[in-house]
Design an enzyme around this catalytic site. Structure first.
Site, short mmCIF file in Angstrom:
data_model
loop_
_atom_site.label_atom_id
_atom_site.label_comp_id
_atom_site.label_asym_id
_atom_site.label_seq_id
_atom_site.Cartn_x
_atom_site.Cartn_y
_atom_site.Cartn_z
N LYS A 1 1.00 -1.13 0.13
CA LYS A 1 -0.08 -0.01 0.21
C LYS A 1 1.04 1.14 0.00
CE LYS A 1 -3.51 -2.46 2.62
NZ LYS A 1 -4.39 -2.59 3.69
N TYR B 1 -12.29 -3.22 -1.99
CA TYR B 1 -12.42 -3.12 -0.54
C TYR B 1 -14.03 -3.24 -0.40
CZ TYR B 1 -8.01 -2.87 1.23
OH TYR B 1 -6.43 -2.83 1.68
N ASN C 1 -1.38 -0.29 7.54
CA ASN C 1 -0.69 -1.52 7.90
C ASN C 1 0.18 -2.15 6.54
OD1 ASN C 1 -2.76 -2.11 6.24
ND2 ASN C 1 -3.85 -3.58 7.90
N HIS D 1 -1.17 -5.69 1.49
CA HIS D 1 -2.82 -6.38 1.37
C HIS D 1 -2.15 -7.71 1.04
CE1 HIS D 1 -6.57 -7.57 0.18
NE2 HIS D 1 -6.10 -8.18 -0.88
N GLU E 1 -9.52 -10.68 -6.79
CA GLU E 1 -8.55 -9.71 -6.96
C GLU E 1 -7.47 -9.62 -7.90
OE1 GLU E 1 -9.14 -9.34 -1.93
OE2 GLU E 1 -7.19 -9.93 -2.91
P1 IDP Z 1 -7.05 -7.32 5.94
O1 IDP Z 1 -6.18 -6.37 5.11
O2 IDP Z 1 -5.86 -7.97 7.10
O3 IDP Z 1 -7.54 -8.50 5.02
P2 IDP Z 1 -9.69 -6.41 6.39
O4 IDP Z 1 -10.46 -6.72 7.38
O5 IDP Z 1 -9.87 -7.01 5.02
O6 IDP Z 1 -7.94 -6.69 6.83
O7 IDP Z 1 -9.50 -4.87 5.89
C1 IDP Z 1 -9.17 -4.31 4.86
C2 IDP Z 1 -8.17 -3.16 5.34
O8 IDP Z 1 -9.16 -1.99 5.83
C3 IDP Z 1 -7.19 -3.20 6.47
O9 IDP Z 1 -5.74 -3.85 5.93
C4 IDP Z 1 -6.81 -1.95 7.06
O10 IDP Z 1 -6.05 -1.05 5.67
C5 IDP Z 1 -8.24 -1.18 6.64
N1 IDP Z 1 -8.97 -1.45 8.07
C6 IDP Z 1 -9.54 -2.40 8.61
N2 IDP Z 1 -9.96 -2.10 9.92
C7 IDP Z 1 -9.94 -0.88 9.88
C8 IDP Z 1 -10.12 0.04 11.00
O11 IDP Z 1 -10.77 -0.27 12.17
N3 IDP Z 1 -9.62 1.37 10.93
C9 IDP Z 1 -8.99 1.86 9.80
N4 IDP Z 1 -8.75 0.89 8.82
C10 IDP Z 1 -8.99 -0.28 8.93
MG MG Z 2 -9.15 -8.45 3.72
#
Ligand code: IDP
Ligand code: MG
Length: 164
Positions: free
Chosen positions: A20, A60, A125, A128, A139
């Site tokens: 990202k 997303y 984070n 992805h 995807e």
């Molecule tokens: P993942 O990336 O580990 O699969 P997902 O639940 O699919 O996690 O969420 C996608 C992305 O959305 C996360 O990697 C993160 O960047 C963002 N995200 C998820 N939860 C939160 C949150 O509570 N606050 C802000 N961003 C979030």
């Molecule tokens: Mg995810």
């Protein structure tokens, strides 16, 4: 070329991995590629791309109802750095990729995982990875044209993937 579905140990799979914009800004491109490459996985597609809003929204789409969704889409599409989009191939790569990346919330991610080693915020984070065979298929199709994904074999495959 893909023999089996996700979660089947011994099955060759493909997964969508993306660095990202925050990961790109922080100089993590080589680190991420290193971790997948050294494990024995094969890079079959890669490009730098600032995703159009529609692509980020679709990628997303399952999070549309969440309060952080608009911020998530603008973080991905800002253009302050591109996304490095990749497809990695190998045995159990979908599940192993998630382990290499670590938990969604970096504060829960194990040290030794990418998020565990480099990040502290769920909203930044860095990386992805597809979470299932179904999402990997969707995807890869969203981010890449078929001709951008290459079929190729390691000359040393027998030293990575034992058949016995
Ligand atoms: P993942 O990336 O580990 O699969 P997902 O639940 O699919 O996690 O969420 C996608 C992305 O959305 C996360 O990697 C993160 O960047 C963002 N995200 C998820 N939860 C939160 C949150 O509570 N606050 C802000 N961003 C979030
Ligand atoms: Mg995810």
């Amino acid at each position: 070329p893909l023999k089996t579905a996700a979660g089947v140990k011994g099955g060759v799979e493909r997964t969508f991995i993306a660095i990202k914009p925050d990961g790109v800004q922080r100089g993590m491109i080589s680190e991420v590629i290193h971790r997948f490459e050294r494990k024995g996985y094969k890079l079959v597609a890669i490009k730098a791309i600032v995703p159009p809003k529609a692509l980020a929204e679709e990628h997303y789409g399952d999070l549309k109802a969440r309060p952080f969704y608009p911020g998530l889409v603008s973080y991905m599409t800002s253009g302050k750095a591109p996304v490095i989009a990749m497809v990695w191939e190998g045995v159990d790569v979908i599940r192993q990729g998630r382990r290499i990346i670590g938990a969604t919330n970096p504060l829960d991610a194990e040290p030794g995982s990418i998020r565990g080693d480099y990040t502290i915020s769920v909203g930044r984070n860095a990386i992805h990875g597809s979470d299932s065979f179904e999402s990997a298929t969707i995807e890869i199709g969203l981010w890449f044209k078929p001709e951008e994904v290459y079929n190729w074999q390691f000359a040393h495959a027998e030293w990575i993937e034992s058949k016995n």
